[in-house]
Design a protein around this motif. Structure first.
Motif, PDB file in Angstrom:
ATOM      1  N   ALA A   1       0.837  -1.200   0.000  1.00 17.54           N
ATOM      2  CA  ALA A   1       0.000   0.000   0.000  1.00 17.54           C
ATOM      3  C   ALA A   1       0.873   1.251   0.000  1.00 17.54           C
ATOM      4  CB  ALA A   1      -0.915   0.009   1.222  1.00 17.54           C
ATOM      5  N   PRO A   2       0.652   2.172  -0.947  1.00 19.35           N
ATOM      6  CA  PRO A   2       1.483   3.379  -1.026  1.00 19.35           C
ATOM      7  C   PRO A   2       1.122   4.450  -0.011  1.00 19.35           C
ATOM      8  CG  PRO A   2      -0.162   3.399  -2.755  1.00 19.35           C
ATOM      9  CD  PRO A   2      -0.298   2.074  -2.062  1.00 19.35           C
ATOM     10  N   GLY A   3       0.067   4.235   0.761  1.00 18.26           N
ATOM     11  CA  GLY A   3      -0.311   5.229   1.751  1.00 18.26           C
ATOM     12  C   GLY A   3      -1.514   4.772   2.538  1.00 18.26           C
ATOM     13  N   PRO A   4      -1.890   5.493   3.613  1.00 15.36           N
ATOM     14  CA  PRO A   4      -2.986   5.075   4.482  1.00 15.36           C
ATOM     15  C   PRO A   4      -4.344   5.046   3.798  1.00 15.36           C
ATOM     16  CG  PRO A   4      -1.862   7.030   5.369  1.00 15.36           C
ATOM     17  CD  PRO A   4      -1.215   6.696   4.083  1.00 15.36           C
ATOM     18  N   GLY A   5      -4.531   5.781   2.700  1.00 11.27           N
ATOM     19  CA  GLY A   5      -5.824   5.799   2.021  1.00 11.27           C
ATOM     20  C   GLY A   5      -5.962   4.732   0.964  1.00 11.27           C
ATOM     21  N   SER A   6      -5.042   3.789   0.923  1.00 12.29           N
ATOM     22  CA  SER A   6      -5.023   2.787  -0.135  1.00 12.29           C
ATOM     23  C   SER A   6      -6.220   1.851  -0.051  1.00 12.29           C
ATOM     24  CB  SER A   6      -3.738   1.961  -0.039  1.00 12.29           C
ATOM     25  OG  SER A   6      -3.778   0.865  -0.915  1.00 12.29           O
ATOM     26  N   LEU A   7      -6.676   1.406  -1.220  1.00  9.37           N
ATOM     27  CA  LEU A   7      -7.741   0.402  -1.263  1.00  9.37           C
ATOM     28  C   LEU A   7      -7.239  -0.951  -0.787  1.00  9.37           C
ATOM     29  CD1 LEU A   7      -9.331   1.295  -4.724  1.00  9.37           C
ATOM     30  CD2 LEU A   7     -10.188   1.892  -2.464  1.00  9.37           C
ATOM     31  N   VAL A   8      -5.941  -1.172  -0.860  1.00  8.59           N
ATOM     32  CA  VAL A   8      -5.339  -2.407  -0.353  1.00  8.59           C
ATOM     33  C   VAL A   8      -4.925  -2.174   1.089  1.00  8.59           C
ATOM     34  CG1 VAL A   8      -3.418  -4.015  -0.570  1.00  8.59           C
ATOM     35  CG2 VAL A   8      -4.538  -3.133  -2.623  1.00  8.59           C
ATOM     36  N   SER A   9      -5.566  -2.834   2.013  1.00 12.32           N
ATOM     37  CA  SER A   9      -5.237  -2.650   3.424  1.00 12.32           C
ATOM     38  C   SER A   9      -4.080  -3.557   3.810  1.00 12.32           C
ATOM     39  CB  SER A   9      -6.455  -2.956   4.301  1.00 12.32           C
ATOM     40  OG  SER A   9      -6.086  -2.902   5.664  1.00 12.32           O
ATOM     41  N   ALA A  10      -2.975  -2.952   4.199  1.00 10.52           N
ATOM     42  CA  ALA A  10      -1.807  -3.740   4.591  1.00 10.52           C
ATOM     43  C   ALA A  10      -2.039  -4.476   5.906  1.00 10.52           C
ATOM     44  CB  ALA A  10      -0.589  -2.825   4.711  1.00 10.52           C
ATOM     45  N   ALA A  33       3.610   2.113   3.055  1.00  9.61           N
ATOM     46  CA  ALA A  33       4.517   3.268   2.998  1.00  9.61           C
ATOM     47  C   ALA A  33       4.213   4.215   4.147  1.00  9.61           C
ATOM     48  CB  ALA A  33       4.363   3.992   1.665  1.00  9.61           C
ATOM     49  N   SER A  34       5.272   4.737   4.773  1.00 11.79           N
ATOM     50  CA  SER A  34       5.111   5.644   5.901  1.00 11.79           C
ATOM     51  C   SER A  34       6.233   6.677   5.849  1.00 11.79           C
ATOM     52  CB  SER A  34       5.172   4.867   7.221  1.00 11.79           C
ATOM     53  OG  SER A  34       6.493   4.424   7.475  1.00 11.79           O
ATOM     54  N   PRO A  35       6.136   7.736   6.661  1.00 10.75           N
ATOM     55  CA  PRO A  35       7.213   8.740   6.658  1.00 10.75           C
ATOM     56  C   PRO A  35       8.580   8.150   6.963  1.00 10.75           C
ATOM     57  CG  PRO A  35       5.276   9.587   7.781  1.00 10.75           C
ATOM     58  CD  PRO A  35       5.000   8.143   7.507  1.00 10.75           C
ATOM     59  N   ALA A  36       8.608   7.033   7.720  1.00  8.90           N
ATOM     60  CA  ALA A  36       9.889   6.426   8.092  1.00  8.90           C
ATOM     61  C   ALA A  36      10.415   5.480   7.018  1.00  8.90           C
ATOM     62  CB  ALA A  36       9.750   5.679   9.411  1.00  8.90           C
ATOM     63  N   GLY A  37       9.605   5.149   6.031  1.00  6.23           N
ATOM     64  CA  GLY A  37      10.018   4.205   4.991  1.00  6.23           C
ATOM     65  C   GLY A  37       8.901   3.231   4.678  1.00  6.23           C
ATOM     66  N   TRP A  38       9.061   1.997   5.166  1.00  4.25           N
ATOM     67  CA  TRP A  38       8.035   0.965   4.968  1.00  4.25           C
ATOM     68  C   TRP A  38       7.737   0.275   6.298  1.00  4.25           C
ATOM     69  CZ3 TRP A  38       5.222   0.295   0.678  1.00  4.25           C
ATOM     70  CH2 TRP A  38       5.704   0.839  -0.517  1.00  4.25           C
ATOM     71  N   GLU A  39       6.467   0.180   6.630  1.00  6.79           N
ATOM     72  CA  GLU A  39       6.042  -0.613   7.786  1.00  6.79           C
ATOM     73  C   GLU A  39       5.656  -1.996   7.285  1.00  6.79           C
ATOM     74  OE1 GLU A  39       2.816   1.542   9.517  1.00  6.79           O
ATOM     75  OE2 GLU A  39       4.075   3.227  10.170  1.00  6.79           O
ATOM     76  N   ILE A  40       6.172  -3.042   7.940  1.00  4.36           N
ATOM     77  CA  ILE A  40       5.906  -4.417   7.505  1.00  4.36           C
ATOM     78  C   ILE A  40       5.044  -5.095   8.565  1.00  4.36           C
ATOM     79  CG2 ILE A  40       6.871  -6.668   6.939  1.00  4.36           C
ATOM     80  CD1 ILE A  40       8.980  -3.527   6.558  1.00  4.36           C
ATOM     81  N   TYR A  41       3.870  -5.575   8.142  1.00  5.67           N
ATOM     82  CA  TYR A  41       2.920  -6.234   9.035  1.00  5.67           C
ATOM     83  C   TYR A  41       2.791  -7.707   8.649  1.00  5.67           C
ATOM     84  CZ  TYR A  41       1.474  -1.506  10.341  1.00  5.67           C
ATOM     85  OH  TYR A  41       1.454  -0.212  10.778  1.00  5.67           O
ATOM     86  N   ALA A  42       2.420  -8.539   9.616  1.00  7.30           N
ATOM     87  CA  ALA A  42       2.233  -9.968   9.344  1.00  7.30           C
ATOM     88  C   ALA A  42       1.100 -10.515  10.191  1.00  7.30           C
ATOM     89  CB  ALA A  42       3.517 -10.744   9.627  1.00  7.30           C
ATOM     90  N   GLY A  43       0.416 -11.519   9.650  1.00  5.41           N
ATOM     91  CA  GLY A  43      -0.603 -12.227  10.424  1.00  5.41           C
ATOM     92  C   GLY A  43      -1.992 -11.651  10.323  1.00  5.41           C
ATOM     93  N   GLY A  44      -2.245 -10.764   9.351  1.00  7.31           N
ATOM     94  CA  GLY A  44      -3.589 -10.233   9.193  1.00  7.31           C
ATOM     95  C   GLY A  44      -4.481 -11.186   8.415  1.00  7.31           C
TER      96      GLY A  44
END
Length: 717
Positions: free
Chosen positions: A613-622, A631-642
């Motif tokens: 997802a390129p941003g918080p408003g993305s249709l793809v929920s990370a 994508a975040s101001p710090a770079g990339w946030e990586i999530y797992a287990g959703g």
């Protein structure tokens, strides 16, 4: 230390279920006060039709009697209607003038029968069917009148008509659709149900629209838009429900069709929550018990300050006994692109089964007459399983029993009588119960609406199989059942099988490649030897266990030839290019392409969904992907287990990477750790729950191990 005051407006099933969950989690957190407008304790509204039909008394359908409130120090104010909420002063006021302050307020105001604007709807002997008092009125009318009409051919209308038949009245169901229960059934199942009900004495007028209710001050009949008439001295209106939102609307709380709530059941006003039929979540308000209970559990954990997955909505399903006939319906039964995957009619046995699919995924199911498969089909619908899973596999464990084994011990199985899985298993073990009817007699589970009977039967089978495998029949911790065998060829579970494959299948037993001196297993040549060492029940295994063994060997240090045995699961990488990139958004498309290129051909224990997802408003929920990159101001946030389907689960934050390369490395390491430690067919979200997310996170944040795992994944592809 003083306790916060929790006030609940509504003494129905949803609000009280939330209170039950709070008491179970943190019994000393709140001083609890409940306001209800009926002059009685909490009862099961679903069972009103059974009271009307004479199968149960009022006492039989009481969920929590007066003593329960007293035992838990809950102040119950019955016969009180709250008409005002002062959201600034944080107090409520009833029509009788009572005032009550609150720290936290739950709106559980439920719903009321929808009364269509039909001329004559306000005449005497025209009524709805919603409360105990309605049952009493219908019973009184039956002593004087004989002809009744029920407007509405849904479940409630049919149950009301069946009750009227029991009271000795003639009951005609009037429905504006071409067949009954059209929201839950297709025409075939509806026709079978109608025939059964007609045999019981019910009559039907379908595709009829009521123009007016005739009579001067009292109902005398119905006049339809086509000019035809029906004589009726009593008219029951059962065409749907309307959420009770007037109180919230007057108090300045945001409403639409119902009270608008977020994923934690919070309303637009701080410290005010809503749950049940009065709540609208993501544009949907539910009228079934299961979603309301799911909401109640999320809200209870929220109010107790405990971590909880967000409520993301529910897959609607009904598992019911309509006038003595078992009926099951789940998911979508009609719509664009919907196709029939399975359809089977047995006219002799009076059973019908239909499974619907869309784009190759299971989307809906209907069962009539025999609902034993309901639990298994519901699971397929809830996770949008591939239609290939509908095909029976030789030696595969019973899906219903697997669902029973996975159910938490304290989960309520019978909502009507508040019976948990643990209580059912304990009764089976201690009293030697052999049949579902015996379980019903001893625990009351499935003794009311009958909708939970398939799960009761599955728990019975599961408990007996535990006894056979364990030798004692005593299950000390029902919430941690013995592992299910991989298939009928063995008694080994996945953990034991993996360990034995690693320990007992060594290089000396297999062919060694003369060029690189690496052990190479050929399944065609070596499988019989491997299975013999494992004590397998068949020489070549079966269609269930062969892919499992193949996968476990494939992710070990050994090379696997003979790829004709399929074990590779799908990896789906999605990204969203539809929103404008924010100032910090990275190239989601480029990263998605890189991941797809890096991972193509990697075998997985279960299909894996990746979202970029390129941003918080993305249709793809990370946050609801197996692995999500945001994508975040710090770079990339990586999530797992959703997990986006039921049970909806928000992924946990594995870490933050400054560059696309670092993000890809962490995601690759997570995938490889999943490949090495998951069971075959175990979804990634379930793997995170089994191993513990924090344990996985700590493992993957070891920089050296992270790089090694990522390199191993790339080397294996």
């Amino acid at each position: 230390m003083s306790r916060s005051k929790l006030v609940i407006i509504g003494n129905g099933m949803a609000g009280v279920k939330c209170v039950e969950e709070i008491i179970a989690l943190e019994p000393d957190t709140y001083e609890i006060v409940i306001y209800g407008n009926e002059p009685r304790p909490n009862y099961n509204r679903i069972m009103l039709s059974k009271v009307l039909q004479g199968e149960h008394s009022l006492q039989d359908i009481i969920i929590n009697d007066w003593t329960w409130y007293a035992e838990h120090h809950i102040r119950l104010c019955t016969g009180e209607t709250v008409h005002r909420i002062d959201t600034r002063g944080k107090y409520i006021e009833t029509e009788s003038g009572l005032k009550e302050t609150y720290d936290v307020l739950i709106l559980a105001t439920g719903s009321s029968p929808f009364i269509p604007p039909i001329p004559g709807i306000d005449k005497e002997r025209v009524m709805s069917f919603r409360t105990i008092d309605d049952c009493t009125r219908m019973s009184d009318y039956s002593k004087e009148y004989r002809k009744a009409a029920v407007i509405g051919g849904g479940l409630l209308g049919l149950e009301a008509a069946r009750g009227l038949l029991h009271l000795g009245m003639e009951a005609v169901v009037v429905h504006n659709a071409p067949y009954i229960m059209n929201r839950q059934l297709d025409q075939r199942a509806a026709s079978m149900l109608q025939q059964e009900l007609e045999d019981q004495g019910m009559s039907f007028l379908l595709a009829k629209n009521t123009q007016k209710i005739t009579g001067r001050s009292q109902a005398q009949g119905l006049l339809f838009t086509d000019g035809s008439k029906l004589e009726a001295q009593v008219v029951i209106v059962a065409v749907g429900i309307r959420p009770n939102v007037d109180l919230a609307r007057r108090s300045g709380i945001a409403t639409n069709r119902a009270i608008m709530v977020d994923d934690y059941m919070r309303t637009s006003v701080p410290d005010i929550y809503a749950v049940g039929e009065c709540a609208e979540h993501r544009g949907i308000s539910y009228g079934l018990v299961a979603p309301l209970y799911e909401q109640g559990k999320v809200l209870a954990r929220t109010l107790c300050g405990q971590e909880t997955p967000e409520y993301k909505g529910s897959i609607p399903y009904s598992q019911l006994k309509v006038s003595g006939v078992d009926v099951f319906s789940a998911g979508e039964i009609s719509g664009e692109g919907m196709q029939t995957a399975i359809q089977h009619l047995d006219g002799i046995q009076g059973t019908y089964k239909k499974v619907l699919m869309q784009a190759g995924k299971v989307r809906g199911a209907i069962l009539f007459g025999d609902t034993a498969e309901g639990t298994a089909l519901l699971g397929l619908v809830q996770r949008g399983a591939d239609v290939a899973e509908l095909a029976p596999r030789e030696g595969a464990p019973d899906p219903a029993e697997m669902a029973a084994a996975a159910l938490p011990a304290q989960e309520t199985v019978c909502a009507c009588n508040n019976v948990t899985k643990a209580a059912i298993m304990k009764a089976i073990q201690e009293q030697g119960l052999e049949t579902a009817d015996q379980v019903k007699e001893q625990t009351k589970a499935s003794g009311s609406c009958g909708g939970c009977r398939p799960m009761v039967a599955a728990l019975l089978k599961h408990t007996h199989n535990l006894k056979k495998s364990g030798g004692t029949g005593v299950v000390a911790t029902p919430d941690k059942p013995a592992p299910m065998p991989v298939c009928s060829c063995t008694e080994l579970g996945h953990a034991e099988l993996k360990e034995m494959l690693n320990n007992s299948v060594g290089p000396r037993e297999v062919h060694v490649d003369r060029h690189d001196y690496q052990p190479v297993i050929s399944l065609k040549r070596d499988l019989p030897l491997i299975l013999q060492k494992l004590g397998w029940g068949s020489e070549l295994g079966c269609t269930v266990c062969r892919p499992v063994i193949h996968y476990y060997l494939q992710v070990s240090t050994r090379t696997i030839h003979d790829q004709e045995i399929e074990s590779t699961q799908e990896i789906q990488v999605r990204w969203d290019s539809q929103i404008p990139l924010s100032s910090y958004a990275r190239d989601a498309g480029g990263l998605a392409t890189q991941l797809r290129t890096n991972w193509i051909g990697a075998s997985m224990p279960s299909p894996v969904s990746i979202g970029v997802a390129p941003g918080p408003g993305s249709l793809v929920s990370a946050l609801v992907q197996d692995i999500g990159l945001l994508a975040s101001p710090a770079g990339w946030e990586i999530y797992a287990g959703g997990h986006a389907e039921h049970p909806v689960k928000q992924g946990g934050l594995l870490g933050v990477a400054e560059t696309e390369v670092q993000a890809a490395t962490l995601a690759s390491a997570c995938l490889q750790w999943y490949r090495q430690t998951a069971w075959y067919d175990e979804p990634l979200w379930a793997w995170t729950e089994r191993l513990g997310f924090m344990s996985i996170r700590e493992t993957l944040l070891d920089d050296q191990l992270q790089r090694e795992l990522a390199a191993t994944l790339h080397a294996d592809i």
